[in-house]
Design an enzyme around this catalytic site. Structure first.
Site, PDB file in Angstrom:
ATOM      1  CD  GLU A   1       2.200  -5.644   8.164  1.00  0.00           C
ATOM      2  OE1 GLU A   1       2.445  -6.922   7.949  1.00  0.00           O
ATOM      3  OE2 GLU A   1       3.115  -4.765   7.720  1.00  0.00           O
TER       4      GLU A   1
ATOM      5  CG  HIS B   1       0.067  -0.157   2.510  1.00  0.00           C
ATOM      6  ND1 HIS B   1       0.435   1.297   3.105  1.00  0.00           N
ATOM      7  CD2 HIS B   1       0.211  -0.771   3.387  1.00  0.00           C
ATOM      8  CE1 HIS B   1       0.971   1.005   3.929  1.00  0.00           C
ATOM      9  NE2 HIS B   1       0.948  -0.259   4.499  1.00  0.00           N
TER      10      HIS B   1
END
Length: 200
Positions: free
Chosen positions: A89, A13
């Site tokens: 994550e 990202h």
């Protein structure tokens, strides 16, 4: 002529304010900042020029990945699939939100070896490989972009290639893997050319 091999593009990202400050995000849901949105646009523009044709984009369910994927899929005019929580994550437990200095002053240099509620490498690799297996069963002849996170991607590459790749995964970097039989063959690794070209 056999079926066309599946190709995946793995993307970290874009930049967030916590990235810029060096704070560990983990599963804290921190949005992109304006620079992160610009980075996503740069990669979308690059992908538009390249020879690969992408069919779908899938992201983790954290907003920084969803927004990155939304920008890129919008530029490419491809469907954004339902987010998948398995490509989130690593959970960092008590460490989330802290800078390197803060982590070390609290727990010392070896903080990552302590049990502070963080997910283990093995847990992360397990969910990464399970996700890849499901994805390749579902879209075996498609090209899919995957927007995830630095810590997650590092462990995925670790699971696939052991210690062959150790460089830090940059924001909006692109890695392209091609599936040949059961192996994922790297065609491009951790490439941030689109961002470097635009830094004046």
């Amino acid at each position: 002529m056999g079926a066309k091999p599946m190709i995946i593009g793995l993307i970290r990202h874009g930049l967030t304010d916590w990235n810029a400050l060096g704070r560990i995000q983990g599963q804290s849901d921190i949005p992109l900042n304006d620079e992160g949105r610009m980075q996503a646009k740069m990669l979308g523009d690059r992908l538009l020029q390249e020879t690969y044709r992408w069919d779908y984009c899938i992201t983790s369910n954290l907003s920084r990945a969803v927004e990155t994927g939304t920008i890129i899929a919008g530029i490419l005019g491809i469907p954004l699939l339902e987010p998948d929580s398995r490509i989130r994550e690593r959970a960092y437990g008590q460490v989330e939100g802290l800078t390197a200095g803060e982590r070390e002053s609290k727990w010392g240099k070896d903080w990552s070896r302590l049990d502070l509620g963080q997910e283990s490498d093995q847990e992360l690799q397990c969910r990464a490989l399970a996700f890849l297996e499901d994805l390749s069963a579902k879209y075996p002849d498609r090209n899919v972009l995957i927007v995830s996170h630095g810590g997650f991607l590092a462990q995925l590459y670790n699971a696939l290639y052991k210690d062959k790749y150790t460089e830090r995964i940059g924001n909006l970097s692109l890695t392209i893997l091609e599936k040949l039989d059961k192996e994922w063959n790297p065609l491009l690794y951790n490439c941030s050319r689109h961002i470097l070209q635009n830094q004046h």
